[in-house]
Design a protein around this motif. Sequence first.
Motif, mmCIF file in Angstrom:
data_model
loop_
_atom_site.group_PDB
_atom_site.id
_atom_site.type_symbol
_atom_site.label_atom_id
_atom_site.label_comp_id
_atom_site.label_asym_id
_atom_site.label_seq_id
_atom_site.Cartn_x
_atom_site.Cartn_y
_atom_site.Cartn_z
ATOM 1 N N GLU A 219 0.833 -1.203 0.000
ATOM 2 C CA GLU A 219 0.000 0.000 0.000
ATOM 3 C C GLU A 219 0.868 1.253 0.000
ATOM 4 O O GLU A 219 0.603 2.209 -0.720
ATOM 5 C CB GLU A 219 -0.931 0.007 1.222
ATOM 6 N N GLN A 220 1.928 1.226 0.808
ATOM 7 C CA GLN A 220 2.821 2.385 0.885
ATOM 8 C C GLN A 220 3.534 2.635 -0.453
ATOM 9 O O GLN A 220 3.653 3.773 -0.900
ATOM 10 C CB GLN A 220 3.850 2.180 2.007
ATOM 11 N N LYS A 221 3.975 1.569 -1.115
ATOM 12 C CA LYS A 221 4.661 1.724 -2.403
ATOM 13 C C LYS A 221 3.706 2.257 -3.466
ATOM 14 O O LYS A 221 4.074 3.108 -4.276
ATOM 15 C CB LYS A 221 5.282 0.395 -2.852
ATOM 16 N N LEU A 222 2.463 1.760 -3.474
ATOM 17 C CA LEU A 222 1.471 2.263 -4.424
ATOM 18 C C LEU A 222 1.165 3.728 -4.128
ATOM 19 O O LEU A 222 1.096 4.555 -5.049
ATOM 20 C CB LEU A 222 0.193 1.410 -4.360
ATOM 21 N N ALA A 223 1.015 4.076 -2.849
ATOM 22 C CA ALA A 223 0.748 5.466 -2.458
ATOM 23 C C ALA A 223 1.897 6.381 -2.881
ATOM 24 O O ALA A 223 1.670 7.492 -3.387
ATOM 25 C CB ALA A 223 0.531 5.552 -0.948
ATOM 26 N N GLN A 224 3.109 5.907 -2.699
ATOM 27 C CA GLN A 224 4.287 6.685 -3.094
ATOM 28 C C GLN A 224 4.275 6.971 -4.593
ATOM 29 O O GLN A 224 4.496 8.093 -5.034
ATOM 30 C CB GLN A 224 5.549 5.907 -2.707
ATOM 31 N N GLY A 225 3.980 5.947 -5.390
ATOM 32 C CA GLY A 225 3.922 6.125 -6.839
ATOM 33 C C GLY A 225 2.798 7.047 -7.268
ATOM 34 O O GLY A 225 2.984 7.913 -8.128
ATOM 35 N N LEU A 226 1.624 6.897 -6.672
ATOM 36 C CA LEU A 226 0.482 7.750 -7.012
ATOM 37 C C LEU A 226 0.761 9.206 -6.644
ATOM 38 O O LEU A 226 0.414 10.123 -7.395
ATOM 39 C CB LEU A 226 -0.786 7.253 -6.310
ATOM 40 N N SER A 227 1.390 9.432 -5.503
ATOM 41 C CA SER A 227 1.743 10.797 -5.081
ATOM 42 C C SER A 227 2.727 11.426 -6.061
ATOM 43 O O SER A 227 2.590 12.598 -6.423
ATOM 44 C CB SER A 227 2.346 10.787 -3.678
#
Length: 189
Positions: free
Chosen positions: A79-87
């Motif tokens: 979730e954190q890696k996906l959030a990082q990419g989306l940000s």
Amino acid sequence: MKWLASAVLALGLSACASYYPIAVDVNPTVQAGGGVYRGQAVSLSSRDNRANDYIIQIEQKDKSPVVVGASNNLRAQMEQKLAQGLSTQGLYLENSANTRMELELQEVLARVIRGHISYDVVQQLRMQVTLERNGQRLTKQYRRSAQQEFPGRLHPDLDKVKEALNKQLSLLVQDMLADRDVQNFINGG
């Protein structure tokens, strides 16, 4: 006498399994470019629906499989890696956002299959992303599979297995970030 035989058997089994760690650190990387989104807000959540909580299964002929878990919370990590990419792509993450995104982990497993002078690492990854907004819904499945052969006569090098798994997890997140259907849904198209 029976307890002595049980103790010796348990000691023998634990000695075989003790060569391997009980967990390895999983840390996929994210590479994303900006300019995909124009400051839209999305709430992001995740859940882990995998059948097993381990990520590596070592299979040797005539022996019980040895399993190795992730030393960190794999669901939170993804979730954190996906959030990082989306940000990085320009999204704002807000719990109260109108557009909701959920990441579901369905399968993350690297099977290590022992051969005579080498071992095969067969990886199967499956995750799902669901987006919802104003009664509209988009569900996308993401799958990755890979097979690699590594030399080794005694024990597989789990660092190599972990690197191979991290690579496939990274590629899976890249697939999600590059998905045009997801981008269009978030952008309102």
